[in-house]
Design an enzyme around this catalytic site. Structure first.
Site: not given
Ligand code: PEP
Length: 248
Positions: A8-10, A96, A98, A167, A173, A211, A232-233
């Site tokens: 997920n590049w957000k 998600h 967010e 999640e 994040g 994470s 994500g990251g």
């Molecule tokens: C996400 O946004 O779906 C996510 C899991 O982010 P991160 O891996 O950065 O925690």
């Protein structure tokens, strides 16, 4: 069963940085080096066409980070399933955290988005997860079960076609990953809920997100009910994302 690893590049990237990321992912030759993982990336909408073209013929599929519940019409700013499908995408992330928190998306709206994705030939990746205060109040299972119930009630017989991503909001994040045991416990509860709703839905892939990094992925993916990850990251760095896919 193969694992599924989704990036997920957000709201990150430029055409130049995406090109660099994609060339790193293609050079990693995931079909050969991560044969036990199906892999996909979900860029921001405006880059989906570019990214889908660049990845055409590769082992990496493309998804979006959201989808409209509507197929077309006067819905300014929304992006509809047929548009996403036309670009060659396979997945749409829905719900998600967010979007649930910054855009006030309700459980029912998320379920309706999952239904819209399916009706346009896309696989919804339905995110569920509790906040830190909900975990501390002992509400983790009731929160994720409420979020999943809306999807179960809305999709009926199509339930078997979805992907679910657990999640925990406190792990997204933040660098605070759920322990493999914490994640497995929630995944087992989600699996039981899916199975109780429909026996065939026991095979719905359950991804963990929050994470995930190259150094913790293998341990998470080794859990009985963890079928992959939503990343994500770490999906913004080709080497890290490739290492996570290989950990499958
Ligand atoms: C996400 O946004 O779906 C996510 C899991 O982010 P991160 O891996 O950065 O925690």
């Amino acid at each position: 069963m193969k694992k599924l690893v989704v990036g997920n590049w957000k709201m990150h990237g430029t055409r130049a940085s995406n090109a660099e990321l994609i060339s790193g992912l293609l050079a990693a030759d995931l079909a050969a080096t991560a044969p036990r993982a199906d892999v996909a990336v979900c860029p921001p909408f405006v880059f989906v066409a570019d990214v889908a073209d660049a990845l055409k013929g590769s082992a990496i599929a493309v998804g979006t980070q959201d989808i409209s519940v509507h197929a077309q019409g006067a819905y300014t700013g929304e992006v509809a399933g047929p548009m996403i499908r036309e670009l060659g995408a396979k997945y749409a992330i829905v719900g998600h955290s967010e979007r649930r928190s910054y855009h006030a998306e309700s459980d029912q709206l998320v379920a309706d988005k999952a239904k819209a994705a399916l009706s346009h030939g896309l696989t919804p990746i339905v995110c569920v997860g509790e906040t830190l205060s909900e975990r501390e109040a002992g509400q983790t299972e009731s929160v994720v079960s409420r979020q999943l119930k809306a999807v179960i009630d809305t999709l009926g017989g199509q339930l078997v076609q979805i992907v679910v991503a657990y999640e925990p909001v406190w792990a997204i994040g933040t660098g605070k990953v759920a322990t493999p045991e914490q994640a497995q416990a929630v995944h087992a509860a989600l699996r039981a809920q899916l199975k109780a709703a429909q026996a065939q839905a026991a095979v719905v892939p359950l991804l963990y997100g929050g994470s995930v990094k190259p150094d913790n992925a293998a341990e998470l993916f080794a859990q009985t009910d963890i079928d992959g990850g939503l990343i994500g990251g770490a999906s913004l760095k080709a080497a890290d994302f490739a290492a996570i896919a290989r950990a499958a």
